[in-house]
Design an enzyme around this catalytic site. Structure first.
Site, PDB file in Angstrom:
ATOM      1  N   SER A 236       0.831  -1.196   0.000  1.00 41.15           N
ATOM      2  CA  SER A 236       0.000   0.000   0.000  1.00 41.15           C
ATOM      3  C   SER A 236       0.867   1.248   0.000  1.00 41.15           C
ATOM      4  CB  SER A 236      -0.914   0.017   1.236  1.00 41.15           C
ATOM      5  OG  SER A 236      -0.144   0.001   2.427  1.00 41.15           O
TER       6      SER A 236
ATOM      7  N   GLU B  13      -7.088  -2.817  -5.981  1.00 47.34           N
ATOM      8  CA  GLU B  13      -6.463  -1.937  -6.954  1.00 47.34           C
ATOM      9  C   GLU B  13      -5.455  -2.775  -7.750  1.00 47.34           C
ATOM     10  OE1 GLU B  13      -6.336   2.501  -5.047  1.00 47.34           O
ATOM     11  OE2 GLU B  13      -4.951   1.024  -4.202  1.00 47.34           O
TER      12      GLU B  13
ATOM     13  N   ASN C 189      -5.561   5.150  -1.326  1.00 49.72           N
ATOM     14  CA  ASN C 189      -4.734   5.606  -0.198  1.00 49.72           C
ATOM     15  C   ASN C 189      -4.157   6.996  -0.423  1.00 49.72           C
ATOM     16  OD1 ASN C 189      -5.208   3.489   1.464  1.00 49.72           O
ATOM     17  ND2 ASN C 189      -3.225   2.503   1.202  1.00 49.72           N
TER      18      ASN C 189
END
Length: 319
Positions: A119, A152, A190
């Site tokens: 991430s 994603e 994010n």
């Protein structure tokens, strides 16, 4: 066609990813450097599902089928020997991940696609240590990975269209709702979500509102059931700090982590959520949180990281 998936890292995310693929009929191997961690990961999958069976919410045959698709293998070479897709879900440390990808590159079959659940880091940073950068993609699952539908699928500048398409299709087959993003800091979700958490910390740090007020304002403004501080308590306060630090490194001063967030990480403690909200401050807090989210969402679309449609889908499906 992906039939065999190996997940490296048997923590909360890794076990959830393994469960998602196994429940969709993939043959899944779960690996970790710690053999005991692999067993804990399998137990983390089985225990709640067994309770669903006992509560009449899941058929025993379905649980047996899912578990039949799962196996553990502590030896990395054996774990990836027949994998069509390897998903890395280890700790968010760039060197740890790069060392692992270098090993995966030598151990996995030539046709195997290597994916990262990172991430925080760019997919290209991990692809660069391999001799197959065209076969390295991002598959960023969202917590809890077994339940949350968002993934994603990240294409680095060197990822081939065919590898991206295979990873995207495998995500859909696993019951997920994938969105396509570019290989940019924070990808799409994010990029605006982590600063949303950081802005909540800034508001607290500046004395504009207390934690209960910020929690209440966030829930009301965004139609959610968990505010930023409770969420950090659930997922781990250091994760937010680490992700914000990476955005700061790559994107500049606006993304600098708040001092109070760093202090909370140093204390190794969760946030204290006790107290009463002050309704007179709700709209001012909500306005700041909206401003951060909407501003950054516009920036990332303008930069071509993600489409308007998929940015919206990322927020509504993932968050």
């Amino acid at each position: 066609m992906v039939k065999s998936v190996t997940v490296v890292g048997a923590g909360n995310m890794g076990s959830g990813i393994a469960q998602a693929f196994a429940s969709a009929g993939f043959q899944v191997t779960l690996n970790d450097v710690d053999a005991a961690a692999v067993q804990r990961g399998l137990d983390r999958i089985k225990a709640p599902l067994q309770k669903r069976v006992e509560g009449g919410k899941m058929a025993q045959a379905d649980l047996d089928s899912l578990l039949g698709n799962l196996r553990s293998e502590p030896d990395l070479a054996k774990a990836v020997a027949k994998a069509d897709l390897v998903v890395e879900a280890v700790f968010e440390d760039l060197k740890v991940k790069q060392d692992l990808f270098a090993r995966l590159d030598t151990l996995a079959p030539a046709a195997t696609i290597l994916a990262t659940n990172t991430s925080s880091f760019k997919v290209g940073e991990l692809a660069a240590v391999t001799k197959r950068p065209e076969q390295v993609v991002g598959l960023h699952f969202f917590f809890p990975a077994a339940i949350n539908k968002l993934v994603e699928v990240v294409k680095s500048p060197r990822t081939s269209q065919s590898a991206f398409d295979v990873a995207f299709a495998a995500s859909k087959k696993a019951g997920k709702s994938p969105i396509a993003t570019g290989d940019a800091p924070g990808f799409a979700v994010n990029r605006f979500f982590v600063p949303w958490v950081n802005e909540a910390c800034r508001i607290l740090e500046e004395g504009e509102a207390n934690i209960p007020t910020i929690e209440a304002a966030a829930k009301q403004a965004f139609g959610i059931t968990m505010g930023p501080f409770e969420l950090m308590n659930v997922t781990g306060v250091p994760i937010s700090y680490h992700a914000q630090s990476t955005l700061h490194r790559d994107l500049g001063a606006f993304y600098e982590p708040s001092k109070i967030l760093k202090a909370q990480v140093d204390k190794k403690a969760n946030w204290d959520l006790a107290g009463a909200p002050d309704s007179s401050k709700t709209e001012a807090v909500a306005s700041r949180l909206r401003g951060v989210v909407f501003g950054i969402a516009c920036h990332l679309v303008e930069e071509g990281v993600c489409t308007i449609r998929d940015t919206d889908r990322g927020a509504t499906i993932g968050l």
